[in-house]
Write a protein that holds these residues in place. Structure first.
Motif, short mmCIF file in Angstrom:
data_model
loop_
_atom_site.label_atom_id
_atom_site.label_comp_id
_atom_site.label_asym_id
_atom_site.label_seq_id
_atom_site.Cartn_x
_atom_site.Cartn_y
_atom_site.Cartn_z
N PRO A 1 0.84 -1.20 0.00
CA PRO A 1 0.00 0.00 0.00
C PRO A 1 0.88 1.26 0.00
O PRO A 1 2.06 1.21 0.37
CB PRO A 1 -0.79 -0.11 1.31
N ILE A 2 0.28 2.38 -0.38
CA ILE A 2 1.02 3.63 -0.49
C ILE A 2 1.65 4.02 0.85
O ILE A 2 1.01 3.96 1.91
CB ILE A 2 0.12 4.76 -1.05
N HIS A 3 2.92 4.40 0.77
CA HIS A 3 3.66 4.85 1.94
C HIS A 3 4.88 5.64 1.49
O HIS A 3 5.24 5.63 0.32
CB HIS A 3 4.09 3.66 2.81
N VAL A 4 5.49 6.31 2.42
CA VAL A 4 6.74 7.03 2.17
C VAL A 4 7.77 6.57 3.20
O VAL A 4 7.43 6.00 4.23
CB VAL A 4 6.57 8.57 2.24
N HIS A 5 9.01 6.83 2.86
CA HIS A 5 10.11 6.61 3.78
C HIS A 5 10.70 7.97 4.11
O HIS A 5 10.71 8.87 3.27
CB HIS A 5 11.17 5.71 3.13
N GLN B 1 -3.62 1.49 -3.56
CA GLN B 1 -4.03 0.67 -2.41
C GLN B 1 -3.59 1.42 -1.15
O GLN B 1 -2.48 1.91 -1.08
CB GLN B 1 -3.35 -0.69 -2.44
N PHE B 2 -4.50 1.49 -0.19
CA PHE B 2 -4.20 2.16 1.07
C PHE B 2 -4.08 1.14 2.20
O PHE B 2 -4.68 0.07 2.16
CB PHE B 2 -5.29 3.17 1.42
N PHE B 3 -3.31 1.48 3.22
CA PHE B 3 -3.15 0.62 4.39
C PHE B 3 -4.49 0.45 5.07
O PHE B 3 -4.83 -0.64 5.51
CB PHE B 3 -2.12 1.26 5.34
N CYS B 4 -5.24 1.53 5.19
CA CYS B 4 -6.60 1.47 5.75
C CYS B 4 -7.35 2.72 5.36
O CYS B 4 -6.81 3.66 4.86
CB CYS B 4 -6.59 1.32 7.28
N ILE C 1 6.18 5.38 6.75
CA ILE C 1 4.90 5.98 7.13
C ILE C 1 3.85 5.63 6.09
O ILE C 1 4.01 5.94 4.91
CB ILE C 1 5.03 7.51 7.26
N TRP C 2 2.77 4.96 6.54
CA TRP C 2 1.65 4.62 5.66
C TRP C 2 0.76 5.84 5.48
O TRP C 2 0.57 6.61 6.42
CB TRP C 2 0.77 3.53 6.29
#
Length: 92
Positions: free
Chosen positions: A22-26, A89-92, A39-40
């Motif tokens: 799912p989409i996130h950044v570092h 896609q999202f984490f939630c 971080i989601w």
């Protein structure tokens, strides 16, 4: 590995091979690191810390998450462009 933006001394970026996550950044201090904090992004535009392996101090992390949330649409657009996806896609 696209860099999105800098916040103070922190770099916000994607890794190029995210294996369908799912989409996130570092976020890392200075330059990209395998020990970067992850971080989601949520469907509602908020953030959830997946891990803080970069050991970012909580006050800095809170500020970073506020800014990342404020850049939600930019991050989503860059994610779609970089990973060549129509839907995120999202984490939630």
């Amino acid at each position: 590995m696209p860099s999105l933006f800098r916040i103070g001394g922190y770099l916000v970026f994607f890794w190029s091979n995210e294996n369908g996550e799912p989409i996130h950044v570092h976020v890392a201090k200075g330059k990209p690191s395998p020990n970067a904090t992850k971080i989601w992004l949520t469907r509602s535009g908020q953030c959830i810390v997946a891990n803080n392996t970069g050991r970012i101090p909580q006050s800095d992390l809170n500020e970073l998450m506020d800014i990342i949330s404020a850049q939600f649409f930019l991050i989503c657009r860059k994610w779609k462009e970089h990973f060549c996806v129509e839907e995120i896609q999202f984490f939630c």
